[in-house]
Design a protein around this motif. Structure first.
Motif, short mmCIF file in Angstrom:
data_model
loop_
_atom_site.label_atom_id
_atom_site.label_comp_id
_atom_site.label_asym_id
_atom_site.label_seq_id
_atom_site.Cartn_x
_atom_site.Cartn_y
_atom_site.Cartn_z
N GLY A 56 31.69 -14.01 -19.09
CA GLY A 56 32.23 -13.96 -17.74
C GLY A 56 32.35 -12.59 -17.09
N ARG A 57 31.80 -11.56 -17.70
CA ARG A 57 31.86 -10.23 -17.09
C ARG A 57 30.76 -10.01 -16.06
NH1 ARG A 57 32.97 -9.37 -22.47
NH2 ARG A 57 30.81 -8.80 -22.91
N ALA A 58 29.76 -10.90 -16.06
CA ALA A 58 28.67 -10.85 -15.09
C ALA A 58 28.29 -12.27 -14.71
CB ALA A 58 27.47 -10.11 -15.67
N ASP A 59 27.80 -12.43 -13.50
CA ASP A 59 27.36 -13.74 -13.03
C ASP A 59 26.00 -14.10 -13.60
OD1 ASP A 59 29.59 -14.20 -11.12
OD2 ASP A 59 28.73 -12.41 -10.18
N GLN A 60 25.13 -13.10 -13.69
CA GLN A 60 23.78 -13.28 -14.22
C GLN A 60 23.37 -11.97 -14.88
OE1 GLN A 60 21.06 -14.54 -11.16
NE2 GLN A 60 22.22 -16.38 -10.71
N ALA A 61 22.19 -12.00 -15.51
CA ALA A 61 21.65 -10.77 -16.12
C ALA A 61 20.14 -10.72 -15.92
CB ALA A 61 21.99 -10.72 -17.61
N VAL A 62 19.64 -9.51 -15.99
CA VAL A 62 18.20 -9.25 -16.04
C VAL A 62 17.96 -8.41 -17.28
CG1 VAL A 62 16.19 -8.25 -14.89
CG2 VAL A 62 18.03 -9.28 -13.51
N ALA A 84 15.03 -16.88 -19.13
CA ALA A 84 13.66 -17.28 -18.84
C ALA A 84 12.81 -16.04 -18.61
CB ALA A 84 13.62 -18.18 -17.63
N LEU A 85 11.71 -15.95 -19.35
CA LEU A 85 10.74 -14.87 -19.15
C LEU A 85 9.87 -15.27 -17.96
CD1 LEU A 85 9.21 -12.32 -19.87
CD2 LEU A 85 8.04 -13.60 -21.67
N ALA A 95 12.56 -21.75 -13.18
CA ALA A 95 13.62 -21.45 -14.15
C ALA A 95 15.00 -21.66 -13.56
CB ALA A 95 13.47 -20.01 -14.65
N ARG A 96 15.17 -21.28 -12.31
CA ARG A 96 16.47 -21.49 -11.66
C ARG A 96 16.68 -22.97 -11.33
NH1 ARG A 96 20.46 -19.92 -11.74
NH2 ARG A 96 21.07 -19.78 -9.58
N THR A 97 15.62 -23.63 -10.84
CA THR A 97 15.74 -25.01 -10.39
C THR A 97 15.90 -25.98 -11.56
OG1 THR A 97 14.40 -24.53 -8.44
CG2 THR A 97 14.64 -26.85 -9.06
N TRP A 98 14.96 -25.99 -12.47
CA TRP A 98 14.93 -27.01 -13.52
C TRP A 98 15.72 -26.64 -14.76
CZ3 TRP A 98 9.41 -26.15 -12.05
CH2 TRP A 98 9.07 -26.94 -10.94
N ASN A 99 15.90 -25.33 -15.00
CA ASN A 99 16.56 -24.89 -16.23
C ASN A 99 17.92 -24.27 -15.99
OD1 ASN A 99 13.35 -23.61 -16.72
ND2 ASN A 99 14.02 -25.53 -17.62
N ASP A 100 18.33 -24.12 -14.73
CA ASP A 100 19.58 -23.45 -14.39
C ASP A 100 19.71 -22.15 -15.18
OD1 ASP A 100 22.03 -22.87 -13.25
OD2 ASP A 100 23.15 -24.37 -14.40
N ALA A 101 18.60 -21.41 -15.25
CA ALA A 101 18.58 -20.15 -16.00
C ALA A 101 19.58 -19.16 -15.40
CB ALA A 101 17.17 -19.54 -15.99
N ASN A 102 20.29 -18.48 -16.27
CA ASN A 102 21.28 -17.49 -15.82
C ASN A 102 20.91 -16.07 -16.25
OD1 ASN A 102 21.88 -17.85 -18.55
ND2 ASN A 102 23.93 -18.66 -18.19
N VAL A 103 19.80 -15.93 -16.97
CA VAL A 103 19.30 -14.61 -17.36
C VAL A 103 17.79 -14.58 -17.09
CG1 VAL A 103 18.94 -12.99 -19.27
CG2 VAL A 103 21.10 -14.25 -19.09
N LEU A 104 17.39 -13.58 -16.35
CA LEU A 104 15.98 -13.35 -16.03
C LEU A 104 15.43 -12.30 -16.99
CD1 LEU A 104 13.45 -13.41 -14.16
CD2 LEU A 104 14.65 -11.73 -12.70
N ALA A 105 14.37 -12.64 -17.69
CA ALA A 105 13.70 -11.68 -18.59
C ALA A 105 12.40 -11.23 -17.93
CB ALA A 105 13.43 -12.32 -19.95
#
Length: 144
Positions: A56-62, A84-85, A95-105
């Protein structure tokens, strides 16, 4: 939005990611080669960024490394993270739509400045699907 960013080197688009996120109005927490006094190796740096999201210290990550593969593997070891790479905007949107990815690689080697902008546009414009089947798939990830 508060976004944790990790990279194992300052090569390629590493510094551009931070500048682009700040330019879009996001608060950036930097790790690895982008941070001060942290271990820069991809497994350690990307774990820190992923833990920021899971705790919970960040909303998302890259997370970034030369190919992006190690960064995504390290991030996905952290409970609650769906990394998700992404090598293009279509993959980022999916990745955002179907996987609700919260980290972008991202790959530091393959991602150009132009493609980075397109990926980030798609990532931030994307919203998790409300389709029951998509939501069931994402929910099932917690059970695996």
């Amino acid at each position: 939005m508060r976004i944790s960013v990790a990279a194992d080197s300052r090569d390629g688009v590493a510094e551009r990611v931070v500048a682009e996120l700040r330019g879009r109005g996001h608060e950036v927490v930097a790790h690895g080669a982008l941070g001060d006094g942290e271990r820069a190796d991809w497994a350690w740096a990307c774990e820190l960024a992923a833990r920021d999201v899971s705790e919970g210290r960040a909303d998302q990550a890259v997370v970034c490394c030369w190919t992006g593969t190690g960064a995504s593997i390290a991030a996905n070891k952290v409970p609650g993270v769906r990394a998700a790479l992404c090598v293009d905007a279509y993959t980022a949107d999916g990745a955002r739509t179907w996987n609700d990815a919260n980290v972008l690689a991202l790959s530091l080697r393959l991602t150009s400045d132009v493609v980075l902008g397109e990926i980030l546009d798609a990532w931030f414009e994307g919203r998790p699907s409300t389709d029951a089947a998509d939501m069931a798939n994402v929910s099932h990830l917690e059970e695996i």
